[in-house]
Scaffold this motif. Structure first.
Motif, mmCIF file in Angstrom:
data_model
loop_
_atom_site.group_PDB
_atom_site.id
_atom_site.type_symbol
_atom_site.label_atom_id
_atom_site.label_comp_id
_atom_site.label_asym_id
_atom_site.label_seq_id
_atom_site.Cartn_x
_atom_site.Cartn_y
_atom_site.Cartn_z
ATOM 1 N N THR A 233 -13.209 -13.513 -59.478
ATOM 2 C CA THR A 233 -13.959 -13.268 -58.251
ATOM 3 C C THR A 233 -15.274 -12.633 -58.673
ATOM 4 O OG1 THR A 233 -13.848 -12.328 -56.010
ATOM 5 C CG2 THR A 233 -12.987 -10.967 -57.809
ATOM 6 N N PHE A 234 -16.332 -12.739 -57.856
ATOM 7 C CA PHE A 234 -17.641 -12.386 -58.394
ATOM 8 C C PHE A 234 -18.488 -11.458 -57.526
ATOM 9 C CE2 PHE A 234 -16.566 -16.141 -60.844
ATOM 10 C CZ PHE A 234 -16.915 -15.736 -62.121
ATOM 11 N N ILE A 235 -18.177 -11.268 -56.257
ATOM 12 C CA ILE A 235 -19.066 -10.455 -55.426
ATOM 13 C C ILE A 235 -18.989 -8.980 -55.811
ATOM 14 C CG2 ILE A 235 -19.658 -9.759 -53.086
ATOM 15 C CD1 ILE A 235 -20.358 -12.640 -53.774
ATOM 16 N N ALA A 236 -17.827 -8.363 -55.643
ATOM 17 C CA ALA A 236 -17.687 -6.955 -56.032
ATOM 18 C C ALA A 236 -17.922 -6.752 -57.529
ATOM 19 C CB ALA A 236 -16.315 -6.428 -55.616
ATOM 20 N N GLY A 307 -14.175 -11.955 -50.823
ATOM 21 C CA GLY A 307 -14.359 -12.859 -51.939
ATOM 22 C C GLY A 307 -15.367 -13.943 -51.638
ATOM 23 N N CYS A 308 -15.632 -14.737 -52.665
ATOM 24 C CA CYS A 308 -16.657 -15.780 -52.592
ATOM 25 C C CYS A 308 -16.004 -17.151 -52.663
ATOM 26 C CB CYS A 308 -17.628 -15.593 -53.747
ATOM 27 S SG CYS A 308 -16.805 -15.578 -55.371
ATOM 28 N N GLY A 313 -11.989 -19.038 -52.526
ATOM 29 C CA GLY A 313 -11.776 -20.481 -52.595
ATOM 30 C C GLY A 313 -10.783 -20.896 -53.656
ATOM 31 N N LEU A 314 -10.716 -20.174 -54.769
ATOM 32 C CA LEU A 314 -9.768 -20.488 -55.831
ATOM 33 C C LEU A 314 -8.714 -19.392 -55.981
ATOM 34 C CD1 LEU A 314 -12.125 -21.890 -58.626
ATOM 35 C CD2 LEU A 314 -10.666 -23.174 -57.086
ATOM 36 N N THR A 315 -9.154 -18.177 -56.259
ATOM 37 C CA THR A 315 -8.215 -17.096 -56.531
ATOM 38 C C THR A 315 -7.388 -16.736 -55.303
ATOM 39 O OG1 THR A 315 -9.632 -16.210 -58.271
ATOM 40 C CG2 THR A 315 -8.052 -14.698 -57.296
ATOM 41 N N GLY A 316 -8.046 -16.546 -54.159
ATOM 42 C CA GLY A 316 -7.303 -16.204 -52.951
ATOM 43 C C GLY A 316 -6.364 -17.309 -52.519
ATOM 44 N N VAL A 317 -6.851 -18.542 -52.521
ATOM 45 C CA VAL A 317 -6.016 -19.670 -52.101
ATOM 46 C C VAL A 317 -4.849 -19.872 -53.061
ATOM 47 C CG1 VAL A 317 -6.007 -22.190 -51.812
ATOM 48 C CG2 VAL A 317 -7.829 -20.827 -50.798
#
Length: 358
Positions: A233-236, A307-308, A313-317
């Motif tokens: 993940t990349f935002i935080a 998340g982004c 889109g990938l990690t959460g799903v």
């Protein structure tokens, strides 16, 4: 080597691989959607779909075997706000179009010498930190508290258990149905089947997501010094990386910061090795303003959505969390609005020509 050091080292390696793959393949949800909706090229979006399928398959195997407890991640918490997740996704998706790429893509392009991406990364980090802990944080927290709900079910498998299925069968059925739909979508496209590079990129990125879960949920499972269970993940992490770069004293390296450093380094090394490194900048002040605005929307929306395009889109799903599907729906709708329809973001050359004509 202590578990925290192993996690940081593994995060760096995962980032290095992602940076190289991202540069060579162009892996990016915004580019995928633009190619599909605006240009009629569906190969990149199929690569993204394949990455989701692989991430779900590998992550659910880890969870089903008891190797990693995905329930400890932020995506499977009992209380969440669907409204805030969706709104954050909308902001992030539209901002992604304005900035011509997501946060992970900006890191990859920065490694290739794209100085526009430097502005995107910095503005995104500042906006995200303001939303996490700064001036915007009280408003975000108040909105979440006013709209959050405690759901009886928070994932597709738990939804199936309410119909009498066992937990293991529910996990298998939910994962299998989702994976099958994604695989069929990906490989039904003849051009994608003839694109081994895109197929490989989808598989590798999906495995990197599972690798992140394995690193933080297994290697980092230290009773005395536990590591938060997370993955790509990349935002935080971009926000934390900027803070660490400025105020490293008293702060601690973590998986996310190591991954961000790895993505940039992996892209830079690959760009130099393949002679793709080239310094690029903005074509006009209007271009810079639009890009920075998009970065701010991504920072704010990404925090609200947890998340982004990669983080949700990938990690959460990959956790099959219902909240992640809500956030992704917002991201897709926001991206589609920026690419087509009344709110479409004009191509930069056309927008500047209209401005000069006026």
């Amino acid at each position: 080597m202590e578990s925290t050091q192993l996690v940081i080292l593994a995060g760096l390696v995962i980032g290095l691989v992602y940076g190289a793959v991202g540069l060579l393949s162009g892996f990016c949800l915004m580019s995928s959607m633009r190619g599909w909706l605006a240009e009629g090229d569906g190969r990149l979006v199929r690569s993204y779909a394949l990455a989701i399928a692989v991430a779900i398959a590998a992550s659910q195997l880890l969870a089903g075997s008891g190797t990693v407890d995905l329930g400890k991640s932020i995506y499977l918490q009992p209380s969440f706000s669907p409204a805030v997740l969706f709104l954050g996704g909308l902001l992030f998706g539209y901002g992604m179009v304005l900035s011509n790429g997501c946060g992970s893509r900006a890191l990859v392009l920065l490694g290739r010498g794209n100085l526009r991406s430097f502005v995107v990364v910095i503005v995104l980090a500042i906006a995200a930190q303001m939303t996490l802990k700064g001036l915007i944080a009280p408003g975000r927290i108040a909105l979440v508290q006013a709209t959050q709900t405690t759901a009886a079910v928070n994932s597709l498998p738990s939804l199936l258990t309410t119909h009498g299925f066992t937990e293991s069968l529910s996990r298998a059925l939910a994962a299998a149905a989702t994976i099958l739909a994604l695989i069929l979508f990906a490989f039904a496209h003849p051009a994608f089947r003839r694109s081994p590079g895109q197929i490989a990129a989808g598989i590798i990125v999906g495995l990197l997501v599972a690798g992140g879960w394995l690193v933080t949920g297994y290697l980092g499972a230290d009773d005395f010094n536990p590591v938060p269970v997370t993955s790509l993940t990349f935002i935080a992490p971009i926000a934390d990386s900027l803070q660490y770069a400025m105020l490293s004293t008293g702060l601690t390296l973590n998986f996310g910061i190591a991954t961000v450093a790895g993505v940039f380094t992996g892209s830079l090394v690959t760009a130099v090795a393949t002679r793709r490194f080239k310094l690029e900048g903005y074509s006009s002040p209007r271009h810079m303003l639009r890009s920075a605005t998009g970065a701010a929307l991504m920072g704010i929306g990404g925090v609200m959505a947890f998340g982004c395009s990669i983080g949700q889109g990938l990690t959460g799903v990959s956790t099959l969390a219902l909240g992640s599907f809500v956030a992704v729906a917002g991201i897709l709708l926001g991206t589609a609005a920026g690419l087509r329809g009344a709110l479409r973001v004009q191509p930069l050359q056309a927008a500047e020509a209209d401005s000069r004509a006026a």
